[in-house]
Design a protein around this motif. Sequence first.
Motif, PDB file in Angstrom:
ATOM      1  N   LEU A   1      72.680  27.828  34.453  1.00 63.13           N
ATOM      2  CA  LEU A   1      73.011  26.999  33.300  1.00 63.13           C
ATOM      3  C   LEU A   1      71.769  26.550  32.537  1.00 63.13           C
ATOM      4  CD1 LEU A   1      75.518  25.686  31.943  1.00 63.13           C
ATOM      5  CD2 LEU A   1      75.072  23.661  33.327  1.00 63.13           C
ATOM      6  N   LEU A   2      70.606  26.592  33.172  1.00 66.24           N
ATOM      7  CA  LEU A   2      69.383  26.094  32.535  1.00 66.24           C
ATOM      8  C   LEU A   2      68.973  26.909  31.302  1.00 66.24           C
ATOM      9  CD1 LEU A   2      67.223  23.915  32.759  1.00 66.24           C
ATOM     10  CD2 LEU A   2      65.921  25.456  34.223  1.00 66.24           C
ATOM     11  N   PRO A   3      68.892  28.251  31.366  1.00 65.55           N
ATOM     12  CA  PRO A   3      68.522  28.991  30.144  1.00 65.55           C
ATOM     13  C   PRO A   3      69.534  28.831  29.020  1.00 65.55           C
ATOM     14  CG  PRO A   3      69.206  30.498  31.888  1.00 65.55           C
ATOM     15  CD  PRO A   3      69.046  29.160  32.520  1.00 65.55           C
ATOM     16  N   ILE A   4      70.788  28.586  29.355  1.00 65.25           N
ATOM     17  CA  ILE A   4      71.793  28.375  28.310  1.00 65.25           C
ATOM     18  C   ILE A   4      71.497  27.081  27.550  1.00 65.25           C
ATOM     19  CG2 ILE A   4      74.246  27.946  27.914  1.00 65.25           C
ATOM     20  CD1 ILE A   4      74.823  29.736  30.306  1.00 65.25           C
ATOM     21  N   THR A   5      71.202  26.010  28.281  1.00 66.52           N
ATOM     22  CA  THR A   5      70.885  24.744  27.619  1.00 66.52           C
ATOM     23  C   THR A   5      69.566  24.829  26.851  1.00 66.52           C
ATOM     24  OG1 THR A   5      69.878  23.978  29.682  1.00 66.52           O
ATOM     25  CG2 THR A   5      72.172  23.391  29.292  1.00 66.52           C
ATOM     26  N   PHE A   6      68.597  25.603  27.343  1.00 64.99           N
ATOM     27  CA  PHE A   6      67.342  25.784  26.604  1.00 64.99           C
ATOM     28  C   PHE A   6      67.588  26.512  25.290  1.00 64.99           C
ATOM     29  CE2 PHE A   6      64.449  25.007  30.354  1.00 64.99           C
ATOM     30  CZ  PHE A   6      63.749  23.997  29.732  1.00 64.99           C
ATOM     31  N   SER A   7      68.493  27.478  25.294  1.00 64.53           N
ATOM     32  CA  SER A   7      68.805  28.191  24.052  1.00 64.53           C
ATOM     33  C   SER A   7      69.388  27.240  23.013  1.00 64.53           C
ATOM     34  CB  SER A   7      69.789  29.332  24.343  1.00 64.53           C
ATOM     35  OG  SER A   7      69.244  30.251  25.262  1.00 64.53           O
ATOM     36  N   VAL A   8      70.291  26.379  23.447  1.00 60.47           N
ATOM     37  CA  VAL A   8      70.873  25.402  22.527  1.00 60.47           C
ATOM     38  C   VAL A   8      69.805  24.430  22.025  1.00 60.47           C
ATOM     39  CG1 VAL A   8      72.537  23.517  22.356  1.00 60.47           C
ATOM     40  CG2 VAL A   8      73.140  25.596  23.590  1.00 60.47           C
ATOM     41  N   PHE A   9      68.952  23.974  22.922  1.00 57.59           N
ATOM     42  CA  PHE A   9      67.916  23.004  22.544  1.00 57.59           C
ATOM     43  C   PHE A   9      66.944  23.610  21.532  1.00 57.59           C
ATOM     44  CE2 PHE A   9      63.712  21.073  23.401  1.00 57.59           C
ATOM     45  CZ  PHE A   9      63.998  19.769  23.048  1.00 57.59           C
TER      46      PHE A   9
ATOM     47  N   VAL B   1      75.410  20.837  28.091  1.00 58.66           N
ATOM     48  CA  VAL B   1      75.291  21.569  26.828  1.00 58.66           C
ATOM     49  C   VAL B   1      75.308  20.599  25.645  1.00 58.66           C
ATOM     50  CG1 VAL B   1      76.371  23.297  25.346  1.00 58.66           C
ATOM     51  CG2 VAL B   1      76.318  23.641  27.816  1.00 58.66           C
ATOM     52  N   SER B   2      76.208  19.628  25.687  1.00 63.35           N
ATOM     53  CA  SER B   2      76.261  18.633  24.609  1.00 63.35           C
ATOM     54  C   SER B   2      74.980  17.803  24.554  1.00 63.35           C
ATOM     55  CB  SER B   2      77.472  17.726  24.821  1.00 63.35           C
ATOM     56  OG  SER B   2      77.539  16.737  23.824  1.00 63.35           O
ATOM     57  N   ALA B   3      74.419  17.475  25.717  1.00 62.37           N
ATOM     58  CA  ALA B   3      73.166  16.707  25.737  1.00 62.37           C
ATOM     59  C   ALA B   3      72.019  17.525  25.154  1.00 62.37           C
ATOM     60  CB  ALA B   3      72.848  16.290  27.170  1.00 62.37           C
ATOM     61  N   ALA B   4      71.977  18.830  25.454  1.00 58.31           N
ATOM     62  CA  ALA B   4      70.940  19.682  24.877  1.00 58.31           C
ATOM     63  C   ALA B   4      71.076  19.757  23.361  1.00 58.31           C
ATOM     64  CB  ALA B   4      71.024  21.081  25.492  1.00 58.31           C
ATOM     65  N   ASN B   5      72.311  19.805  22.890  1.00 56.00           N
ATOM     66  CA  ASN B   5      72.561  19.824  21.450  1.00 56.00           C
ATOM     67  C   ASN B   5      72.041  18.555  20.782  1.00 56.00           C
ATOM     68  OD1 ASN B   5      73.636  20.166  18.860  1.00 56.00           O
ATOM     69  ND2 ASN B   5      75.685  19.588  19.484  1.00 56.00           N
ATOM     70  N   GLN B   6      72.413  17.408  21.330  1.00 58.84           N
ATOM     71  CA  GLN B   6      71.990  16.141  20.739  1.00 58.84           C
ATOM     72  C   GLN B   6      70.489  15.901  20.902  1.00 58.84           C
ATOM     73  OE1 GLN B   6      73.991  14.361  18.839  1.00 58.84           O
ATOM     74  NE2 GLN B   6      75.585  15.882  19.254  1.00 58.84           N
ATOM     75  N   ALA B   7      69.939  16.370  22.012  1.00 59.06           N
ATOM     76  CA  ALA B   7      68.492  16.211  22.214  1.00 59.06           C
ATOM     77  C   ALA B   7      67.705  16.991  21.164  1.00 59.06           C
ATOM     78  CB  ALA B   7      68.113  16.668  23.621  1.00 59.06           C
ATOM     79  N   GLY B   8      68.188  18.194  20.824  1.00 57.77           N
ATOM     80  CA  GLY B   8      67.514  18.961  19.784  1.00 57.77           C
ATOM     81  C   GLY B   8      67.559  18.273  18.431  1.00 57.77           C
ATOM     82  N   VAL B   9      68.714  17.662  18.110  1.00 59.11           N
ATOM     83  CA  VAL B   9      68.835  16.961  16.831  1.00 59.11           C
ATOM     84  C   VAL B   9      67.955  15.715  16.812  1.00 59.11           C
ATOM     85  CG1 VAL B   9      70.461  15.768  15.313  1.00 59.11           C
ATOM     86  CG2 VAL B   9      71.158  17.872  16.463  1.00 59.11           C
ATOM     87  N   VAL B  10      67.793  15.066  17.970  1.00 59.08           N
ATOM     88  CA  VAL B  10      66.959  13.862  18.039  1.00 59.08           C
ATOM     89  C   VAL B  10      65.477  14.214  18.052  1.00 59.08           C
ATOM     90  CG1 VAL B  10      66.349  11.903  19.504  1.00 59.08           C
ATOM     91  CG2 VAL B  10      68.750  12.471  19.131  1.00 59.08           C
TER      92      VAL B  10
END
Length: 304
Positions: free
Chosen positions: A93-101, A219-228
């Motif tokens: 799951l880690l590379p998936i969240t990195f892609s989103v971030f 996944v949602s946290a990675a999304n919001q972290a990228g926006v922040v």
Amino acid sequence: PAGTSMLSLLLLAIVSGSHALLRGACGSAACVALGGGGGGALLKRPWCRLSASAPPAKAPERLGARLGAAARSRSAFMAARSSAATEPLPPTLLPITFSVFAQMIGEGIAISSLPLHMTLLGASPLEVGLATSCFSVAQMVCCPALVSLSSRFGRALVLRVCLGGATLSSLLIAASGSTAGIVTGRFCAGVFAASVPVAQAAATDIVSGPQTARALSRVSAANQAGVVVGPAASALLIALFASCGVAPPLRLRCAFAASAVLSLAVLVASVLPGGRRNAESVAAAAAREGAGGGGGGGDGGSVS
């Protein structure tokens, strides 16, 4: 004398009836005590037949036993569910969240700094609004198609395509000094802005049961972290390039170039042997999910 004899007969009848009732009560008690043994002859009497029947079942005790068993079963189920929910998530799951971030950092930079950059280039408010809206329109049209393609060709492959599109759009904005080029770059970014729903689908393929909510929250946290992190990274990069003597019109373009480098780095890491093994794990999990859901109709696919 006649009245006295009548009274005597009445008293005799009462005494006889009382004696018969006492004998019947004693016979019932003996029948219940002896069961089918010495009291068998008394079974012919109606009062003994009722008393010799089996005692009624103890309904409250049976109900209590069933409720106790149900409570123990529920406690065991909740303990097993809690244990499964606290297990660590799989490393795939880690590379998936990195892609989103990585992709959402570029969006954070664009949301915070692009309107000011376009205004400095002489763009009108209509052009600034067009650059903002074309991203959302392209995402609304193309995102469902990319999610459907991920079910057919694999989640990891479509995530790589999204990262490649994010890299291309950031490079277009970084290399463009005109409003038309920026609008084109934002439209390209919207076309490939499907990393979040594809990553959520991949997360549900990898995990199941109580861990599904945790994986989706990652996944949602990675999304919001990228926006922040995106606006803060934009400000820090602009300040860094200013300290390095970069001209003001080029500072934000350099920030977009740095975002493109990050997306490209994550993309390259995903195609290395370790990243391919993770992609194969995602594909295998999707295949198992599809087989368990009734023949693999469309939740998962192979990774090319």
